[in-house]
Design a protein around this motif. Structure first.
Motif, PDB file in Angstrom:
ATOM      1  N   MET A 147       0.842  -1.168   0.000  1.00 22.29           N
ATOM      2  CA  MET A 147       0.000   0.000   0.000  1.00 22.29           C
ATOM      3  C   MET A 147       0.896   1.243   0.000  1.00 22.29           C
ATOM      4  SD  MET A 147      -1.776   2.226   2.748  1.00 22.29           S
ATOM      5  CE  MET A 147      -1.016   1.398   4.049  1.00 22.29           C
ATOM      6  N   GLU A 148       0.495   2.230  -0.782  1.00 26.73           N
ATOM      7  CA  GLU A 148       1.193   3.512  -0.833  1.00 26.73           C
ATOM      8  C   GLU A 148       0.247   4.604  -0.355  1.00 26.73           C
ATOM      9  OE1 GLU A 148       3.016   4.782  -4.614  1.00 26.73           O
ATOM     10  OE2 GLU A 148       2.774   2.679  -5.192  1.00 26.73           O
ATOM     11  N   LYS A 149       0.761   5.478   0.511  1.00 28.18           N
ATOM     12  CA  LYS A 149      -0.021   6.643   0.946  1.00 28.18           C
ATOM     13  C   LYS A 149       0.710   7.901   0.511  1.00 28.18           C
ATOM     14  CE  LYS A 149      -0.562   6.188   5.388  1.00 28.18           C
ATOM     15  NZ  LYS A 149      -1.026   6.261   6.765  1.00 28.18           N
ATOM     16  N   ASN A 150      -0.031   8.829  -0.066  1.00 32.73           N
ATOM     17  CA  ASN A 150       0.513  10.112  -0.467  1.00 32.73           C
ATOM     18  C   ASN A 150      -0.298  11.201   0.237  1.00 32.73           C
ATOM     19  OD1 ASN A 150       1.908  12.131  -1.837  1.00 32.73           O
ATOM     20  ND2 ASN A 150       0.520  12.053  -3.594  1.00 32.73           N
ATOM     21  N   ILE A 151       0.361  12.004   1.053  1.00 36.77           N
ATOM     22  CA  ILE A 151      -0.291  13.079   1.798  1.00 36.77           C
ATOM     23  C   ILE A 151      -0.279  14.336   0.939  1.00 36.77           C
ATOM     24  CG2 ILE A 151      -0.201  14.474   3.904  1.00 36.77           C
ATOM     25  CD1 ILE A 151      -0.773  11.387   4.295  1.00 36.77           C
ATOM     26  N   ILE A 152      -1.433  14.985   0.810  1.00 33.09           N
ATOM     27  CA  ILE A 152      -1.548  16.212   0.032  1.00 33.09           C
ATOM     28  C   ILE A 152      -1.887  17.364   0.972  1.00 33.09           C
ATOM     29  CG2 ILE A 152      -2.820  17.422  -1.789  1.00 33.09           C
ATOM     30  CD1 ILE A 152      -2.824  13.688  -1.873  1.00 33.09           C
ATOM     31  N   ASN A 153      -0.944  18.304   1.101  1.00 33.61           N
ATOM     32  CA  ASN A 153      -1.104  19.497   1.936  1.00 33.61           C
ATOM     33  C   ASN A 153      -0.581  20.706   1.161  1.00 33.61           C
ATOM     34  OD1 ASN A 153      -2.260  18.583   4.322  1.00 33.61           O
ATOM     35  ND2 ASN A 153      -0.310  17.998   5.193  1.00 33.61           N
ATOM     36  N   PRO A 154      -1.443  21.468   0.507  1.00 31.63           N
ATOM     37  CA  PRO A 154      -0.967  22.654  -0.197  1.00 31.63           C
ATOM     38  C   PRO A 154      -0.493  23.762   0.756  1.00 31.63           C
ATOM     39  CG  PRO A 154      -3.231  22.095  -0.835  1.00 31.63           C
ATOM     40  CD  PRO A 154      -2.844  21.202   0.289  1.00 31.63           C
ATOM     41  N   TRP A 155      -0.844  23.663   2.024  1.00 32.74           N
ATOM     42  CA  TRP A 155      -0.476  24.649   3.042  1.00 32.74           C
ATOM     43  C   TRP A 155       0.205  23.933   4.203  1.00 32.74           C
ATOM     44  CZ3 TRP A 155      -5.629  23.833   1.568  1.00 32.74           C
ATOM     45  CH2 TRP A 155      -6.080  24.670   0.544  1.00 32.74           C
ATOM     46  N   THR A 156       0.676  24.690   5.185  1.00 35.27           N
ATOM     47  CA  THR A 156       1.303  24.095   6.365  1.00 35.27           C
ATOM     48  C   THR A 156       0.480  24.314   7.632  1.00 35.27           C
ATOM     49  OG1 THR A 156       2.600  26.100   6.724  1.00 35.27           O
ATOM     50  CG2 THR A 156       3.634  24.333   5.442  1.00 35.27           C
ATOM     51  N   TRP A 157      -0.505  25.211   7.591  1.00 37.76           N
ATOM     52  CA  TRP A 157      -1.243  25.548   8.813  1.00 37.76           C
ATOM     53  C   TRP A 157      -1.968  24.367   9.447  1.00 37.76           C
ATOM     54  CZ3 TRP A 157      -6.315  24.476   8.260  1.00 37.76           C
ATOM     55  CH2 TRP A 157      -6.895  24.570   6.988  1.00 37.76           C
ATOM     56  N   GLN A 158      -2.379  23.377   8.659  1.00 37.68           N
ATOM     57  CA  GLN A 158      -3.113  22.237   9.224  1.00 37.68           C
ATOM     58  C   GLN A 158      -2.205  21.322  10.047  1.00 37.68           C
ATOM     59  OE1 GLN A 158      -2.789  22.323   5.600  1.00 37.68           O
ATOM     60  NE2 GLN A 158      -0.981  21.081   5.934  1.00 37.68           N
ATOM     61  N   ASP A 159      -0.897  21.431   9.868  1.00 32.94           N
ATOM     62  CA  ASP A 159       0.032  20.574  10.606  1.00 32.94           C
ATOM     63  C   ASP A 159      -0.131  20.722  12.116  1.00 32.94           C
ATOM     64  OD1 ASP A 159       0.904  19.921   8.089  1.00 32.94           O
ATOM     65  OD2 ASP A 159       2.796  21.033   8.262  1.00 32.94           O
ATOM     66  N   ALA A 160      -0.366  21.938  12.584  1.00 32.45           N
ATOM     67  CA  ALA A 160      -0.547  22.190  14.019  1.00 32.45           C
ATOM     68  C   ALA A 160      -1.864  21.622  14.535  1.00 32.45           C
ATOM     69  CB  ALA A 160      -0.491  23.691  14.299  1.00 32.45           C
ATOM     70  N   ARG A 161      -2.757  21.270  13.630  1.00 29.14           N
ATOM     71  CA  ARG A 161      -4.068  20.738  14.020  1.00 29.14           C
ATOM     72  C   ARG A 161      -4.160  19.231  13.833  1.00 29.14           C
ATOM     73  NH1 ARG A 161      -6.728  25.827  11.052  1.00 29.14           N
ATOM     74  NH2 ARG A 161      -6.345  27.321  12.724  1.00 29.14           N
ATOM     75  N   ASN A 162      -3.046  18.616  13.471  1.00 24.84           N
ATOM     76  CA  ASN A 162      -2.947  17.153  13.356  1.00 24.84           C
ATOM     77  C   ASN A 162      -3.925  16.522  12.374  1.00 24.84           C
ATOM     78  OD1 ASN A 162      -0.745  16.787  14.994  1.00 24.84           O
ATOM     79  ND2 ASN A 162      -1.959  16.544  16.837  1.00 24.84           N
ATOM     80  N   TYR A 163      -4.024  17.109  11.198  1.00 23.17           N
ATOM     81  CA  TYR A 163      -4.746  16.439  10.124  1.00 23.17           C
ATOM     82  C   TYR A 163      -4.138  16.878   8.806  1.00 23.17           C
ATOM     83  CZ  TYR A 163      -7.549  20.572   8.851  1.00 23.17           C
ATOM     84  OH  TYR A 163      -7.957  21.803   8.429  1.00 23.17           O
ATOM     85  N   VAL A 164      -4.565  16.270   7.716  1.00 25.31           N
ATOM     86  CA  VAL A 164      -4.069  16.608   6.394  1.00 25.31           C
ATOM     87  C   VAL A 164      -5.245  16.992   5.503  1.00 25.31           C
ATOM     88  CG1 VAL A 164      -2.067  15.097   6.659  1.00 25.31           C
ATOM     89  CG2 VAL A 164      -4.120  14.208   5.556  1.00 25.31           C
ATOM     90  N   GLN A 165      -4.944  17.651   4.401  1.00 24.00           N
ATOM     91  CA  GLN A 165      -6.009  18.069   3.488  1.00 24.00           C
ATOM     92  C   GLN A 165      -6.555  16.906   2.667  1.00 24.00           C
ATOM     93  OE1 GLN A 165      -7.434  21.026   3.620  1.00 24.00           O
ATOM     94  NE2 GLN A 165      -6.007  21.717   5.182  1.00 24.00           N
ATOM     95  N   ALA A 166      -5.677  15.969   2.315  1.00 20.68           N
ATOM     96  CA  ALA A 166      -6.116  14.806   1.535  1.00 20.68           C
ATOM     97  C   ALA A 166      -5.098  13.686   1.679  1.00 20.68           C
ATOM     98  CB  ALA A 166      -6.279  15.180   0.063  1.00 20.68           C
ATOM     99  N   VAL A 167      -5.597  12.459   1.502  1.00 24.35           N
ATOM    100  CA  VAL A 167      -4.739  11.277   1.521  1.00 24.35           C
ATOM    101  C   VAL A 167      -5.073  10.460   0.273  1.00 24.35           C
ATOM    102  CG1 VAL A 167      -4.052   9.193   2.758  1.00 24.35           C
ATOM    103  CG2 VAL A 167      -4.806  11.204   4.048  1.00 24.35           C
TER     104      VAL A 167
END
Length: 129
Positions: A1-21
């Motif tokens: 299985m391959e997972k690719n995290i998609i985060n066009p921004w960095t602000w969500q990092d402090a909230r412990n989630y990602v924009q898309a997987v």
């Protein structure tokens, strides 16, 4: 299985989630019904938000432990609550659990009018392997 995290921004990092997987080459997908603070006899918790969050996470872990899936492969975590203020006052529980288990998930938090019985929070997850 391959997972690719998609985060066009960095602000969500402090909230412990990602924009898309994005997930490729999946062997299986586990769709978990909303887990709550219900005990082994099916009785709903009457406790406060903090206690219910802890119990709800334990129930989610119990369902996942019955499978060949791992917590770190939760790719979607929806959170339903009867009180956003109470949830966010205790959000450190969820954030610490996510960090400890190296979970990178897309997530939605939604305040709802009511959950079953006396329940204050419900976690719905999708896990892959």
């Amino acid at each position: 299985m391959e997972k690719n995290i998609i985060n066009p921004w960095t602000w969500q990092d402090a909230r412990n989630y990602v924009q898309a997987v994005e997930v490729k080459n999946v062997e299986g997908t586990l769709y978990i019904s909303g887990q709550t603070a219900i005990n082994d006899e099916g009785v709903s918790s009457e406790e406060d938000m903090r206690s219910q969050l802890i119990h709800t996470i334990q129930n989610l872990e119990k369902v996942i432990s019955e499978t060949k899936y791992e917590l770190k492969n939760i790719v979607r975590l929806n959170i339903y609550t009867t009180s956003n203020p109470e949830l966010f006052e205790n959000f450190d529980i969820i954030q610490d659990w996510i960090s400890k288990n190296q979970i990178k998930q897309a997530s939605t938090v939604m305040e709802v009018h009511q959950l079953f019985d006396s329940l204050k929070v419900e976690l719905e997850a999708t896990v892959v392997r």
